[in-house]
Design a protein around this motif. Sequence first.
Motif, PDB file in Angstrom:
ATOM      1  N   ASN A   8       9.891 -47.813  20.772  1.00 33.20           N
ATOM      2  CA  ASN A   8      11.285 -47.460  20.481  1.00 33.20           C
ATOM      3  C   ASN A   8      12.068 -48.737  21.003  1.00 33.20           C
ATOM      4  O   ASN A   8      13.197 -48.991  20.449  1.00 33.20           O
ATOM      5  CB  ASN A   8      11.719 -46.377  21.639  1.00 33.20           C
ATOM      6  N   ALA A  12      14.433 -51.197  18.882  1.00 30.78           N
ATOM      7  CA  ALA A  12      15.849 -51.228  19.518  1.00 30.78           C
ATOM      8  C   ALA A  12      16.420 -52.632  19.444  1.00 30.78           C
ATOM      9  O   ALA A  12      17.607 -53.097  19.333  1.00 30.78           O
ATOM     10  CB  ALA A  12      16.159 -50.343  20.673  1.00 30.78           C
ATOM     11  N   LYS A  13      15.338 -53.626  20.090  1.00 29.82           N
ATOM     12  CA  LYS A  13      15.514 -54.984  20.499  1.00 29.82           C
ATOM     13  C   LYS A  13      15.772 -55.726  19.306  1.00 29.82           C
ATOM     14  O   LYS A  13      16.476 -56.559  19.151  1.00 29.82           O
ATOM     15  CB  LYS A  13      14.613 -55.595  21.433  1.00 29.82           C
ATOM     16  N   LYS A  24      19.688 -60.139  31.302  1.00 27.62           N
ATOM     17  CA  LYS A  24      20.665 -59.026  31.588  1.00 27.62           C
ATOM     18  C   LYS A  24      20.270 -58.247  32.637  1.00 27.62           C
ATOM     19  O   LYS A  24      20.913 -57.585  33.315  1.00 27.62           O
ATOM     20  CB  LYS A  24      20.753 -58.173  30.516  1.00 27.62           C
ATOM     21  N   ARG A  46      14.846 -46.529  30.209  1.00 28.79           N
ATOM     22  CA  ARG A  46      16.185 -46.183  30.000  1.00 28.79           C
ATOM     23  C   ARG A  46      17.033 -47.583  30.539  1.00 28.79           C
ATOM     24  O   ARG A  46      17.846 -47.816  29.807  1.00 28.79           O
ATOM     25  CB  ARG A  46      16.854 -45.088  31.128  1.00 28.79           C
ATOM     26  N   MET A  49      16.748 -50.209  27.614  1.00 32.48           N
ATOM     27  CA  MET A  49      17.553 -49.654  26.477  1.00 32.48           C
ATOM     28  C   MET A  49      18.884 -49.711  26.811  1.00 32.48           C
ATOM     29  O   MET A  49      19.549 -50.184  25.876  1.00 32.48           O
ATOM     30  CB  MET A  49      17.157 -48.229  26.239  1.00 32.48           C
ATOM     31  N   LEU A  50      19.513 -49.716  28.009  1.00 30.79           N
ATOM     32  CA  LEU A  50      20.873 -49.817  28.183  1.00 30.79           C
ATOM     33  C   LEU A  50      21.227 -51.069  28.027  1.00 30.79           C
ATOM     34  O   LEU A  50      22.171 -51.646  27.700  1.00 30.79           O
ATOM     35  CB  LEU A  50      20.991 -49.334  29.732  1.00 30.79           C
ATOM     36  N   ILE A  52      19.868 -53.392  26.429  1.00 31.74           N
ATOM     37  CA  ILE A  52      19.694 -53.931  24.799  1.00 31.74           C
ATOM     38  C   ILE A  52      21.072 -53.397  24.264  1.00 31.74           C
ATOM     39  O   ILE A  52      21.579 -54.189  23.515  1.00 31.74           O
ATOM     40  CB  ILE A  52      18.393 -53.246  24.247  1.00 31.74           C
ATOM     41  N   GLU A  53      21.465 -52.151  24.556  1.00 30.35           N
ATOM     42  CA  GLU A  53      22.640 -51.644  23.853  1.00 30.35           C
ATOM     43  C   GLU A  53      23.793 -52.442  24.408  1.00 30.35           C
ATOM     44  O   GLU A  53      24.826 -52.938  23.601  1.00 30.35           O
ATOM     45  CB  GLU A  53      23.109 -50.098  24.484  1.00 30.35           C
ATOM     46  N   GLN A  54      23.789 -52.797  25.734  1.00 31.43           N
ATOM     47  CA  GLN A  54      24.844 -53.778  26.096  1.00 31.43           C
ATOM     48  C   GLN A  54      25.012 -55.075  25.455  1.00 31.43           C
ATOM     49  O   GLN A  54      25.927 -55.516  25.175  1.00 31.43           O
ATOM     50  CB  GLN A  54      24.733 -53.845  27.563  1.00 31.43           C
ATOM     51  N   LYS A  56      23.860 -55.838  22.477  1.00 31.47           N
ATOM     52  CA  LYS A  56      24.391 -55.513  21.109  1.00 31.47           C
ATOM     53  C   LYS A  56      25.982 -55.394  20.791  1.00 31.47           C
ATOM     54  O   LYS A  56      26.583 -55.763  20.070  1.00 31.47           O
ATOM     55  CB  LYS A  56      23.699 -54.241  20.365  1.00 31.47           C
ATOM     56  N   LYS A  57      26.215 -54.799  21.960  1.00 31.68           N
ATOM     57  CA  LYS A  57      27.657 -54.489  21.949  1.00 31.68           C
ATOM     58  C   LYS A  57      28.527 -55.910  22.221  1.00 31.68           C
ATOM     59  O   LYS A  57      29.581 -56.270  21.703  1.00 31.68           O
ATOM     60  CB  LYS A  57      28.286 -53.630  23.065  1.00 31.68           C
TER      61      LYS A  57
END
Length: 63
Positions: A8, A12-13, A24, A46, A49-50, A52-54, A56-57
């Motif tokens: 996962n 995601a990355k 990060k 978690r 993944m957080l 990675i989401e940051q 991407k944003k």
Amino acid sequence: MFKKRNENIEKAKGSIPYWVIAEKLGVHENTIQNWMKKEMDEERQRKVMLAIEQIKKQIGKER
């Protein structure tokens, strides 16, 4: 042969380099690579993944 671990996170990355994720999270790139060798516990997954989401944003805002 070998079971894929942390699929996962790999998905995601995408093309985000490990060093960017490590920066990060405030850890060394080798730390992330070592984490990826074994299935991470839920809390660590978690956090990664957080991050990675940051990232991407942030990339989306820069475009």
